[in-house]
Design an enzyme around this catalytic site. Structure first.
Site, short mmCIF file in Angstrom:
data_model
loop_
_atom_site.label_atom_id
_atom_site.label_comp_id
_atom_site.label_asym_id
_atom_site.label_seq_id
_atom_site.Cartn_x
_atom_site.Cartn_y
_atom_site.Cartn_z
N PHE A 160 60.86 34.85 51.28
CA PHE A 160 59.77 34.30 50.47
C PHE A 160 58.45 35.00 50.82
CE2 PHE A 160 63.02 31.05 50.90
CZ PHE A 160 63.24 30.70 49.57
N HIS A 161 58.49 36.31 50.76
CA HIS A 161 57.28 37.09 50.97
C HIS A 161 57.53 38.51 50.44
CE1 HIS A 161 59.61 37.71 54.77
NE2 HIS A 161 59.39 38.97 54.41
#
Ligand code: T46
Length: 138
Positions: free
Chosen positions: A53-54
């Site tokens: 999630f980045h």
């Protein structure tokens, strides 16, 4: 290497098989176009847990499940694709400004990641809205 339009770019490691089993090779120049400055690996991920999630501003990485499997989602701000990594001979390239998520880790999953730079928290974009803004004109 896979389809040029796809976000999913994979590299086949060289496999040397003999009566003792398989030995896989990923070598700069031969398989990798970038130098390896860091290696890390993810293991013992509890069932149902997702990671990532980045995106990274300036980091190229190669990820391979050396044991077990996981599903990786890649997103460039315009499209999302996912790939099941379940083969120690197949590595996934993850480039700059690609949002990544890792899901569905098998209990025996060991995800090895080779990176072209040391760890730098300032290189991360951990907010999806900021990622979308930064990739909007790219
Ligand atoms: C990535 C995906 C595929 C360090 O101190 N050094 C390191 O080299 C790394 C990779 C992480 N860390 C610290 C930073 C955090 O405090 O370890 C902690 C967990 O890292 P993070 O939450 O970023 O882990 P993931 O699994 O979400 O992401 C990792 C990598 O960080 C990232 O670069 O592309 O795997």
């Amino acid at each position: 290497m896979s389809d040029e339009d796809s976000l999913i770019k994979t590299i086949d490691a060289s496999r040397i098989t003999d009566s003792r089993g398989d030995l896989f090779v990923l070598e700069e120049g031969e398989h990798l176009s970038f130098p390896i400055r860091r290696a890390y690996y993810i293991a013992n991920t509890p069932q149902g847990v997702s990671r990532g999630f980045h995106a990274h501003k300036n980091l190229s990485q190669l990820a391979v499940c050396v044991s077990g499997s996981c599903r990786i989602v890649l997103d460039n701000g315009r499209k999302r694709e996912d790939v099941l990594l379940d083969d120690p001979g197949r590595a996934l390239l993850i480039g700059k400004y690609i949002w990544r998520e890792m899901h569905d880790f098998s209990p025996d999953c060991v995800l090895l990641v080779l990176a072209d730079a040391p760890y730098d928290e300032a290189d991360y974009i951990r907010d999806y809205e900021i990622f979308l803004k930064e990739t909007a004109h790219g």
